[in-house]
Design a protein around this motif. Structure first.
Motif, PDB file in Angstrom:
ATOM      1  N   UNK A   1       0.874  -1.175   0.000  1.00  0.00           N
ATOM      2  CA  UNK A   1       0.000   0.000   0.000  1.00  0.00           C
ATOM      3  C   UNK A   1       0.915   1.231   0.000  1.00  0.00           C
ATOM      4  N   UNK A   2       0.889   2.005   1.069  1.00  0.00           N
ATOM      5  CA  UNK A   2       1.679   3.229   1.105  1.00  0.00           C
ATOM      6  C   UNK A   2       3.010   2.990   1.799  1.00  0.00           C
ATOM      7  N   UNK A   3       4.008   3.748   1.395  1.00  0.00           N
ATOM      8  CA  UNK A   3       5.278   3.702   2.108  1.00  0.00           C
ATOM      9  C   UNK A   3       5.216   4.676   3.281  1.00  0.00           C
ATOM     10  N   UNK A   4       6.247   4.681   4.117  1.00  0.00           N
ATOM     11  CA  UNK A   4       6.167   5.390   5.395  1.00  0.00           C
ATOM     12  C   UNK A   4       6.038   6.906   5.262  1.00  0.00           C
ATOM     13  N   UNK A   5       6.413   7.461   4.101  1.00  0.00           N
ATOM     14  CA  UNK A   5       6.267   8.911   3.942  1.00  0.00           C
ATOM     15  C   UNK A   5       4.871   9.294   3.467  1.00  0.00           C
ATOM     16  N   UNK A   6       3.986   8.297   3.330  1.00  0.00           N
ATOM     17  CA  UNK A   6       2.578   8.561   3.005  1.00  0.00           C
ATOM     18  C   UNK A   6       1.698   7.954   4.111  1.00  0.00           C
ATOM     19  N   UNK A   7       1.892   8.386   5.371  1.00  0.00           N
ATOM     20  CA  UNK A   7       1.163   7.749   6.480  1.00  0.00           C
ATOM     21  C   UNK A   7      -0.342   7.985   6.385  1.00  0.00           C
ATOM     22  N   UNK A   8      -1.086   7.021   6.909  1.00  0.00           N
ATOM     23  CA  UNK A   8      -2.543   7.097   6.945  1.00  0.00           C
ATOM     24  C   UNK A   8      -2.994   7.184   8.393  1.00  0.00           C
ATOM     25  N   UNK A   9      -3.866   8.133   8.691  1.00  0.00           N
ATOM     26  CA  UNK A   9      -4.499   8.193  10.002  1.00  0.00           C
ATOM     27  C   UNK A   9      -5.365   6.942  10.153  1.00  0.00           C
ATOM     28  N   UNK A  10      -5.065   6.123  11.163  1.00  0.00           N
ATOM     29  CA  UNK A  10      -5.737   4.836  11.291  1.00  0.00           C
ATOM     30  C   UNK A  10      -7.246   4.976  11.481  1.00  0.00           C
ATOM     31  N   UNK A  11      -7.685   6.133  11.976  1.00  0.00           N
ATOM     32  CA  UNK A  11      -9.117   6.371  12.150  1.00  0.00           C
ATOM     33  C   UNK A  11      -9.793   6.754  10.828  1.00  0.00           C
ATOM     34  N   UNK A  12      -8.991   6.908   9.746  1.00  0.00           N
ATOM     35  CA  UNK A  12      -9.533   7.347   8.467  1.00  0.00           C
ATOM     36  C   UNK A  12      -9.088   6.410   7.338  1.00  0.00           C
ATOM     37  N   UNK A  13      -9.511   5.147   7.397  1.00  0.00           N
ATOM     38  CA  UNK A  13      -9.072   4.193   6.366  1.00  0.00           C
ATOM     39  C   UNK A  13      -9.493   4.588   4.958  1.00  0.00           C
ATOM     40  N   UNK A  14     -10.517   5.432   4.835  1.00  0.00           N
ATOM     41  CA  UNK A  14     -10.973   5.831   3.500  1.00  0.00           C
ATOM     42  C   UNK A  14      -9.988   6.754   2.800  1.00  0.00           C
ATOM     43  N   UNK A  15      -9.004   7.289   3.536  1.00  0.00           N
ATOM     44  CA  UNK A  15      -8.003   8.128   2.885  1.00  0.00           C
ATOM     45  C   UNK A  15      -6.868   7.305   2.275  1.00  0.00           C
ATOM     46  N   UNK A  16      -6.850   5.993   2.532  1.00  0.00           N
ATOM     47  CA  UNK A  16      -5.875   5.118   1.871  1.00  0.00           C
ATOM     48  C   UNK A  16      -6.299   4.953   0.417  1.00  0.00           C
ATOM     49  N   UNK A  17      -5.372   5.089  -0.508  1.00  0.00           N
ATOM     50  CA  UNK A  17      -5.750   5.036  -1.918  1.00  0.00           C
ATOM     51  C   UNK A  17      -4.906   4.072  -2.745  1.00  0.00           C
ATOM     52  N   UNK A  18      -3.676   3.793  -2.349  1.00  0.00           N
ATOM     53  CA  UNK A  18      -2.755   3.073  -3.222  1.00  0.00           C
ATOM     54  C   UNK A  18      -2.728   1.582  -2.916  1.00  0.00           C
ATOM     55  N   UNK A  19      -2.817   0.773  -3.974  1.00  0.00           N
ATOM     56  CA  UNK A  19      -2.694  -0.671  -3.880  1.00  0.00           C
ATOM     57  C   UNK A  19      -1.764  -1.153  -4.981  1.00  0.00           C
ATOM     58  N   UNK A  20      -0.891  -2.100  -4.678  1.00  0.00           N
ATOM     59  CA  UNK A  20       0.001  -2.671  -5.692  1.00  0.00           C
ATOM     60  C   UNK A  20       0.276  -4.113  -5.327  1.00  0.00           C
ATOM     61  N   UNK A  21       0.135  -5.010  -6.292  1.00  0.00           N
ATOM     62  CA  UNK A  21       0.343  -6.440  -6.015  1.00  0.00           C
ATOM     63  C   UNK A  21       1.243  -7.051  -7.078  1.00  0.00           C
ATOM     64  N   UNK A  22       2.166  -7.898  -6.629  1.00  0.00           N
ATOM     65  CA  UNK A  22       2.995  -8.688  -7.513  1.00  0.00           C
ATOM     66  C   UNK A  22       2.387 -10.094  -7.580  1.00  0.00           C
ATOM     67  N   UNK A  23       2.107 -10.566  -8.768  1.00  0.00           N
ATOM     68  CA  UNK A  23       1.498 -11.874  -8.962  1.00  0.00           C
ATOM     69  C   UNK A  23       2.300 -12.689  -9.981  1.00  0.00           C
ATOM     70  N   UNK A  24       2.288 -14.013  -9.797  1.00  0.00           N
ATOM     71  CA  UNK A  24       2.802 -14.890 -10.856  1.00  0.00           C
ATOM     72  C   UNK A  24       1.599 -15.502 -11.556  1.00  0.00           C
ATOM     73  N   UNK A  25       1.587 -15.388 -12.855  1.00  0.00           N
ATOM     74  CA  UNK A  25       0.438 -15.850 -13.646  1.00  0.00           C
ATOM     75  C   UNK A  25       0.862 -17.067 -14.457  1.00  0.00           C
ATOM     76  N   UNK A  26       0.243 -18.209 -14.148  1.00  0.00           N
ATOM     77  CA  UNK A  26       0.574 -19.451 -14.856  1.00  0.00           C
ATOM     78  C   UNK A  26      -0.313 -19.621 -16.076  1.00  0.00           C
TER      79      UNK A  26
END
Length: 382
Positions: A357-382
């Motif tokens: 999700x976010x790195x440490x310089x993009x902290x999220x207030x834990x009481x405001x999960x809706x302000x989290x925006x970034x998602x990234x996933x590494x997958x292996x596709x067979x």
């Protein structure tokens, strides 16, 4: 709000505070008259009040703003400036300053003010930003369209303190990039993908890598640095971004002639690559936000499914897919669901390897999960 949330919506107000001018500071009290919070008010928006403090003794003044800035600076001291000197310095609600974003590029700060209340506080912010950071210049980039929702004008970038060169040379994990603090996308660079770029390196040794929505080639440079035999293809609709990507290869002693830089619409490019039966070992999908409002969410999910389907169609069996979303209304489960549905449609199986999700310089207030925006996933596709 009692749990630490920093927003009060207009519908939650028992009485609209008509005695407070738009953008002005206001105390919030319970129905029994007890102090709850202090923040700034805007009657023009759904988020009527943005909270700055829950402490009745804490005044919102220059010293308050200095304390918040000093706290944000302290968190970022984890970065060794000889290795990384580009990062988000202030992340709005995540650093207790809703409506304010500040990015640091070496000795230059780029600030964005998104709300009316923070605009009124801006004159008090400038001195501590300079003094607590030692920055040599500040660019104010109030060019975001989101300002219109607050009744604010969209403005041209302007240097508000010191001197700012046209281009700033920065380091990120030892990799060099050149940032345009006035005209570059966002504030000049996509700082929130730093840890994902670093994570990518281990997957790209000697591989064919396709970087979609590549902008100025951040992922591509990291991939190419992993191994002289790695070949990258960067695709973006912006010709200036592609030229900047070539320069980033040169900046890091990489021969751009051994790599591809393609100016094209990503969806069109992937369709054509599929028709050519072209295959890559690693495919990176890092699109702009497909949805900025809840009403656009359904269409966004369709776009993510289509994009990931196209990406998998040019990914060899056993290849690595890095799929990202910066749409705040699309959650991690939504992104994983889109990838899973794309795989099912193509009769392929997917292994989830890493998620970010976010790195440490993009902290999220834990009481405001809706302000989290970034998602990234590494997958292996067979």
């Amino acid at each position: 709000m009692l749990g630490g949330h920093l927003w009060i919506f207009s519908g939650a107000l028992q009485q609209a505070p008509r005695w407070v001018e738009a953008g002005g500071l206001i105390d919030v009290k319970s129905s029994t008259g007890q102090f709850v919070a202090r923040g700034y008010y805007n009657p023009q928006t759904d988020i009527a009040i943005r909270i700055l403090t829950h402490d009745p003794e804490e005044e919102i003044d220059a010293e308050f703003l200095r304390r918040r800035i000093r706290s944000a600076v302290a968190l970022r001291r984890v970065f060794d400036p000889d290795i990384t000197n580009a990062y988000r310095l202030i992340q709005s609600e995540g650093d207790g300053l809703p409506g304010l974003v500040v990015d640091r590029y070496a000795d230059v700060l780029v600030a964005q003010v998104h709300t009316l209340g923070m605009e009124r506080l801006w004159p008090l912010l400038l001195p501590p930003l300079l003094e607590e950071t030692g920055a040599k210049g500040i660019v104010l980039r109030n060019d975001s369209q989101s300002r219109r929702r607050e009744g604010l004008a969209v403005e041209e970038p302007v240097v508000v303190a010191g001197e700012v060169p046209e281009k700033v040379l920065v380091r990120e994990n030892g990799v060099q990039f050149e940032v345009d603090p006035r005209e570059g996308q966002k504030t000049g660079f996509f700082l929130d993908q730093r840890d994902k770029r670093e994570a990518l390196r281990k997957y790209t040794h000697g591989k064919r890598v396709l970087n979609c929505f590549s902008y100025t080639g951040g992922f591509s440079v990291y991939a190419a640095l992993a191994d002289p035999e790695t070949h990258t293809a960067s695709v973006d609709v912006s010709a200036p971004a592609m030229e900047a990507a070539r320069q980033h290869f040169l900046l890091n002693d990489l021969d751009p002639g051994k790599h591809a830089f393609i100016v094209a619409d990503v969806f069109d490019y992937l369709e054509e690559a599929r028709r050519r039966d072209e295959q890559f070992d690693v495919v990176i999908l890092d699109p702009p936000a497909f949805a900025k409002t809840q009403s656009a969410r359904s269409q966004a999910l369709k776009a993510y499914r289509r994009l990931n389907t196209l990406g998998m169609q040019v990914l060899r069996a056993g290849g690595i897919l890095l799929s990202c979303s910066c749409s705040g209304v699309v959650g991690m489960d939504d992104l994983l669901g889109a990838i899973s549905m794309s795989a099912q449609r193509l009769h392929r199986s997917v292994q989830l390897l890493e998620s970010y999700t976010h790195s440490l310089d993009h902290p999220i207030n834990l009481a405001m999960p809706e302000t989290a925006y970034l998602k990234a996933v590494f997958c292996r596709v067979e």
